[in-house]
Design an enzyme around this catalytic site. Structure first.
Site, PDB file in Angstrom:
ATOM      1  N   ASP A 112       0.869  -1.180   0.000  1.00 25.19           N
ATOM      2  CA  ASP A 112       0.000   0.000   0.000  1.00 25.19           C
ATOM      3  C   ASP A 112       0.907   1.232   0.000  1.00 25.19           C
ATOM      4  OD1 ASP A 112      -1.856   2.034   0.863  1.00 25.19           O
ATOM      5  OD2 ASP A 112      -3.190   0.486   1.552  1.00 25.19           O
ATOM      6  N   PHE A 161      -9.984   0.124  -0.445  1.00 26.81           N
ATOM      7  CA  PHE A 161      -9.831  -0.858   0.630  1.00 26.81           C
ATOM      8  C   PHE A 161     -10.221  -2.233   0.078  1.00 26.81           C
ATOM      9  CE2 PHE A 161     -11.305  -3.346   4.246  1.00 26.81           C
ATOM     10  CZ  PHE A 161     -10.161  -3.282   5.022  1.00 26.81           C
ATOM     11  N   VAL A 162      -9.361  -3.220   0.265  1.00 26.00           N
ATOM     12  CA  VAL A 162      -9.620  -4.564  -0.278  1.00 26.00           C
ATOM     13  C   VAL A 162      -9.673  -5.598   0.842  1.00 26.00           C
ATOM     14  CG1 VAL A 162      -8.906  -4.458  -2.694  1.00 26.00           C
ATOM     15  CG2 VAL A 162      -7.158  -4.522  -0.933  1.00 26.00           C
ATOM     16  N   ASP A 168      -7.726  -8.738   5.559  1.00 28.43           N
ATOM     17  CA  ASP A 168      -8.792  -8.669   6.574  1.00 28.43           C
ATOM     18  C   ASP A 168      -9.396  -7.278   6.706  1.00 28.43           C
ATOM     19  OD1 ASP A 168      -6.311  -7.597   7.778  1.00 28.43           O
ATOM     20  OD2 ASP A 168      -7.540  -7.441   9.580  1.00 28.43           O
TER      21      ASP A 168
HETATM   22  C1  PRP Z   1      -0.895  -5.153   5.688  1.00 31.58           C
HETATM   23  C2  PRP Z   1      -0.294  -5.966   4.560  1.00 31.58           C
HETATM   24  C3  PRP Z   1       1.105  -5.437   4.470  1.00 31.58           C
HETATM   25  C4  PRP Z   1       0.944  -3.985   4.851  1.00 31.58           C
HETATM   26  C5  PRP Z   1       0.933  -3.134   3.604  1.00 31.58           C
HETATM   27  O1  PRP Z   1      -0.552  -5.709   6.908  1.00 31.58           O
HETATM   28  O2  PRP Z   1      -0.327  -7.345   4.837  1.00 31.58           O
HETATM   29  O3  PRP Z   1       1.988  -6.080   5.364  1.00 31.58           O
HETATM   30  O4  PRP Z   1      -0.304  -3.868   5.542  1.00 31.58           O
HETATM   31  O5  PRP Z   1       0.776  -1.768   3.903  1.00 31.58           O
HETATM   32  P1  PRP Z   1       1.927  -0.695   3.684  1.00 31.58           P
HETATM   33  O6  PRP Z   1       2.454  -0.877   2.282  1.00 31.58           O
HETATM   34  O7  PRP Z   1       1.189   0.615   3.837  1.00 31.58           O
HETATM   35  O8  PRP Z   1       2.971  -0.877   4.735  1.00 31.58           O
HETATM   36  P2  PRP Z   1      -1.299  -5.414   8.300  1.00 31.58           P
HETATM   37  O9  PRP Z   1      -0.485  -4.484   9.141  1.00 31.58           O
HETATM   38  O10 PRP Z   1      -2.729  -4.998   8.028  1.00 31.58           O
HETATM   39  O11 PRP Z   1      -1.264  -6.826   9.030  1.00 31.58           O
HETATM   40  P3  PRP Z   1      -1.862  -8.222   8.554  1.00 31.58           P
HETATM   41  O12 PRP Z   1      -0.988  -8.734   7.437  1.00 31.58           O
HETATM   42  O13 PRP Z   1      -1.784  -9.062   9.765  1.00 31.58           O
HETATM   43  O14 PRP Z   1      -3.284  -8.004   8.088  1.00 31.58           O
END
Ligand code: PRP
Length: 186
Positions: A112, A161-162, A168
């Site tokens: 992201d 948002f996906v 999740d």
């Molecule tokens: C999500 C996803 C990536 C990160 C991407 O993890 O899995 O690790 O966010 O976002 P960024 O490019 O802005 O850093 P999250 O913190 O939601 O944890 P999860 O994998 O346990 O859902």
């Protein structure tokens, strides 16, 4: 392969609709795996999955990988239970493998802002691997403002948002076989 693939789904009180179908996802996963089979044929890579989100993508990817390889996991959190990044990365679990002089494939469900991927590449680089390449199922180019190299990308998507296929909303919805966006968007 998950059997849970409704056309719309209510998650934490909000309605989501299908954005990427199971077939679109699975076809792309196979293509990426074939590319990795070619590019890493003699390198015995270590796949490092980023928990929690990447576990579904990584497990489907690995079942299409036919070259010698190993797997490990690390865990970070940047989003908590919110829909937008907290802007801070928290280390929750490090890898167990010794990656010195090894070829690393760092596997994410989504890039992201790019903060998590950049943080992990820097962290793993300090362990002196032979190489690090990044693999992500989804990339939001418009949202990415951290400079991070992406080597294998499944789908470039808009900044929506996906949900589903490992991703999740407040910890729910990871078991969906497809990827969803909020109903009313796009
Ligand atoms: C999500 C996803 C990536 C990160 C991407 O993890 O899995 O690790 O966010 O976002 P960024 O490019 O802005 O850093 P999250 O913190 O939601 O944890 P999860 O994998 O346990 O859902």
């Amino acid at each position: 392969m998950s059997l849970y693939k409704p056309e719309t789904v209510i998650c934490n009180g909000e309605t989501f609709k299908v954005y990427l179908s199971e077939k679109q996802i699975q076809d792309r996963v196979v293509e990426i795996a074939k590319q990795l089979n070619r590019d890493y044929a003699d390198k015995k890579p270590i796949f490092i999955g980023v928990l929690n989100g990447a576990f579904v993508f990584l497990s489907d990817l690995l079942r299409n990988v036919t070259i010698p390889s190993e797997v490990d996991f690390l865990k970070l959190s940047s989003y908590g239970d919110e829909k937008v990044s907290s802007g801070q990365v928290t280390d929750l679990k490090d890898i167990d493998a010794n990656i010195e002089e090894r070829h690393i494939l760092l596997v994410e469900d989504i890039v992201d802002t790019g903060l998590s991927m950049k943080y992990m590449v820097n962290k793993l680089q300090r362990k002196n691997p032979a190489s690090i390449a990044t693999v992500t199922l989804l990339h939001k180019p418009e949202a990415t403002h951290h400079d991070v190299p992406l080597d294998y990308v499944g789908f470039e998507i808009p900044s929506l948002f996906v949900l589903g296929y490992g991703l999740d909303y407040a910890q729910e919805g990871r078991n969906l076989a497809q990827i969803y966006i909020l109903d009313g968007e796009q």
